[in-house]
Scaffold this active site. Structure first.
Site, PDB file in Angstrom:
ATOM      1  N   ASN A   1       1.196 -19.038   6.009  1.00  0.00           N
ATOM      2  CA  ASN A   1       1.120 -20.050   6.884  1.00  0.00           C
ATOM      3  C   ASN A   1       0.436 -21.354   6.535  1.00  0.00           C
ATOM      4  OD1 ASN A   1       1.146 -21.595   9.571  1.00  0.00           O
ATOM      5  ND2 ASN A   1       0.079 -19.783  10.709  1.00  0.00           N
TER       6      ASN A   1
ATOM      7  N   LYS B   1      -0.004 -23.885   8.380  1.00  0.00           N
ATOM      8  CA  LYS B   1      -0.452 -24.658   9.552  1.00  0.00           C
ATOM      9  C   LYS B   1      -0.191 -26.233   9.240  1.00  0.00           C
ATOM     10  CE  LYS B   1      -3.370 -20.846  10.574  1.00  0.00           C
ATOM     11  NZ  LYS B   1      -4.566 -20.241  11.146  1.00  0.00           N
TER      12      LYS B   1
ATOM     13  N   HIS C   1       2.150 -17.936  17.726  1.00  0.00           N
ATOM     14  CA  HIS C   1       1.097 -18.192  17.140  1.00  0.00           C
ATOM     15  C   HIS C   1      -0.037 -18.219  18.040  1.00  0.00           C
ATOM     16  CE1 HIS C   1      -2.251 -19.064  14.241  1.00  0.00           C
ATOM     17  NE2 HIS C   1      -1.551 -18.415  13.380  1.00  0.00           N
TER      18      HIS C   1
ATOM     19  N   GLU D   1      -2.648 -20.242  17.674  1.00  0.00           N
ATOM     20  CA  GLU D   1      -2.855 -21.424  18.021  1.00  0.00           C
ATOM     21  C   GLU D   1      -2.187 -22.377  18.814  1.00  0.00           C
ATOM     22  OE1 GLU D   1      -3.243 -22.443  13.842  1.00  0.00           O
ATOM     23  OE2 GLU D   1      -4.973 -21.168  13.686  1.00  0.00           O
TER      24      GLU D   1
ATOM     25  N   GLU E   1      -2.446 -10.597  15.002  1.00  0.00           N
ATOM     26  CA  GLU E   1      -3.589 -11.376  14.391  1.00  0.00           C
ATOM     27  C   GLU E   1      -4.709 -11.476  15.569  1.00  0.00           C
ATOM     28  OE1 GLU E   1      -1.912 -14.381  11.409  1.00  0.00           O
ATOM     29  OE2 GLU E   1      -1.865 -15.555  13.164  1.00  0.00           O
TER      30      GLU E   1
ATOM     31  N   GLY F   1      -9.301 -17.628  10.911  1.00  0.00           N
ATOM     32  CA  GLY F   1     -10.137 -18.744  10.379  1.00  0.00           C
ATOM     33  C   GLY F   1     -11.629 -18.553  10.539  1.00  0.00           C
TER      34      GLY F   1
ATOM     35  N   SER G   1      -8.046 -14.079   8.528  1.00  0.00           N
ATOM     36  CA  SER G   1      -9.215 -14.281   7.350  1.00  0.00           C
ATOM     37  C   SER G   1      -8.910 -13.260   6.201  1.00  0.00           C
ATOM     38  CB  SER G   1     -10.476 -14.048   7.768  1.00  0.00           C
ATOM     39  OG  SER G   1     -10.889 -14.780   8.838  1.00  0.00           O
TER      40      SER G   1
ATOM     41  N   GLY H   1      -3.325 -17.506   6.282  1.00  0.00           N
ATOM     42  CA  GLY H   1      -3.711 -19.110   6.821  1.00  0.00           C
ATOM     43  C   GLY H   1      -4.203 -19.683   5.672  1.00  0.00           C
ATOM     44  N   GLY H   2      -5.605 -19.797   5.736  1.00  0.00           N
ATOM     45  CA  GLY H   2      -6.543 -20.665   4.583  1.00  0.00           C
ATOM     46  C   GLY H   2      -6.321 -20.154   3.291  1.00  0.00           C
TER      47      GLY H   2
HETATM   48  P1  13P Z   1      -6.588 -17.582   8.472  1.00  0.00           P
HETATM   49  O1  13P Z   1      -6.082 -16.675   7.289  1.00  0.00           O
HETATM   50  O2  13P Z   1      -7.064 -18.928   7.886  1.00  0.00           O
HETATM   51  O3  13P Z   1      -7.629 -16.665   9.205  1.00  0.00           O
HETATM   52  O4  13P Z   1      -5.650 -17.982   9.511  1.00  0.00           O
HETATM   53  C1  13P Z   1      -4.699 -16.696   9.574  1.00  0.00           C
HETATM   54  C2  13P Z   1      -3.565 -17.079  10.585  1.00  0.00           C
HETATM   55  O5  13P Z   1      -3.604 -17.595  11.596  1.00  0.00           O
HETATM   56  C3  13P Z   1      -2.179 -16.977   9.842  1.00  0.00           C
HETATM   57  O6  13P Z   1      -1.160 -17.381  10.610  1.00  0.00           O
END
Ligand code: 13P
Length: 258
Positions: free
Chosen positions: A13, A15, A100, A102, A172, A178, A218, A239-240
């Protein structure tokens, strides 16, 4: 890897990161690593809208699915800034993220909207990857199972068992996204086992055995294997650590073999 006929899956993802050119460069590098291979885990990249067509073109012939990160529930109309499922499919998507955290927390997406988006995604022939998860406060107040059950039930209200198996769920926990605070394998497994129990309860044993539930929050190459060793964790939503092609390739390799 397969657990009870469930195929492992690794989803990037991105983002609000990557232009079309950056998406194409990522996929070219991912191809070079050789991590994506027949019989390996399913691999999906969720790109920002303007990068989707370039991502789909770059992913052509390499067994990587492309996902939108959001969709509107109507097929078209006066909804400035919104994108429909059919538009995502036309841009080359076969998946779409829905609900999601967010979207829920920063943009006010409700369980009712998530539900309508799941229906719209299925109607457009897309696989929705539906995200659920509790906040830190909800966990502290012992509300985790209540929240997960509610979000799950609302998202898939009225969905048939057959259609449920065209969907993917992602657990999640909001406190893990994050933050570097990955859920421990035991915490992740507890939530996944509970969610699979919800599937069993509402949709029956066959759906529960076949339903893919990803963990997100994470994820790093160093913690993915222990998560994947849990019986109810079928893959990752990253994500990251998905922004760099070599790091993501390491995660894909972990899911290929574990
Ligand atoms: P991180 O892996 O950056 O914590 O993000 C997780 C996420 O929101 C994936 O959709």
């Amino acid at each position: 890897m397969q657990k009870n006929h469930r195929h492992a899956m690794m989803v990037a993802n991105w983002k609000m990161h990557k232009t079309g050119a950056e998406a194409a460069a990522f996929l070219a590098r991912l191809r070079e690593t050789g991590a994506v291979k027949p019989g390996g885990c399913f691999v999906v990249v969720a790109a920002p809208f303007p990068a989707l067509a370039a991502a789909a073109e770059a992913a052509h012939g390499m067994d990587v699915g492309v996902a939108g990160q959001n969709l509107h529930w109507e097929s078209e109309g006066a909804f400035t800034g919104e994108v429909s499922g059919a538009m995502l499919a036309a841009a080359g998507c076969t998946y779409v993220l829905v609900g999601h955290s967010e979207r829920r927390h920063l943009f006010g997406e409700t369980d009712e909207m998530v539900h309508k988006k799941v229906r719209a995604a299925l109607a457009a022939g897309l696989t929705p990857i539906v995200c659920v998860g509790e906040t830190e406060q909800q966990r502290a107040e012992n509300e985790t199972e209540l929240i997960l059950r509610y979000q799950f039930e609302r998202a898939f209200w009225g969905t048939s068992a057959e259609d449920l198996l065209r969907c993917v769920l992602a657990y999640e926990p909001v406190w893990a996204i994050g933050t570097g605070n990955t859920a421990t394998p035991a915490i992740a497994e507890g939530a996944h086992r509970f969610l699979r129990h919800c599937v069993l309860d509402i949709f029956g044993a066959e759906a529960a055995a076949g339903f893919t539930i990803l963990y997100g929050g994470s994820i790093k190459p160093g913690n993915m294997r222990a998560l994947l060793e849990q019986p109810d964790v079928d893959g990752g939503l990253v994500g990251g650590a998905s922004l760099d092609a070599d790091t993501f390739a390491a995660l894909v390799r972990t899911a290929n073999v574990s």
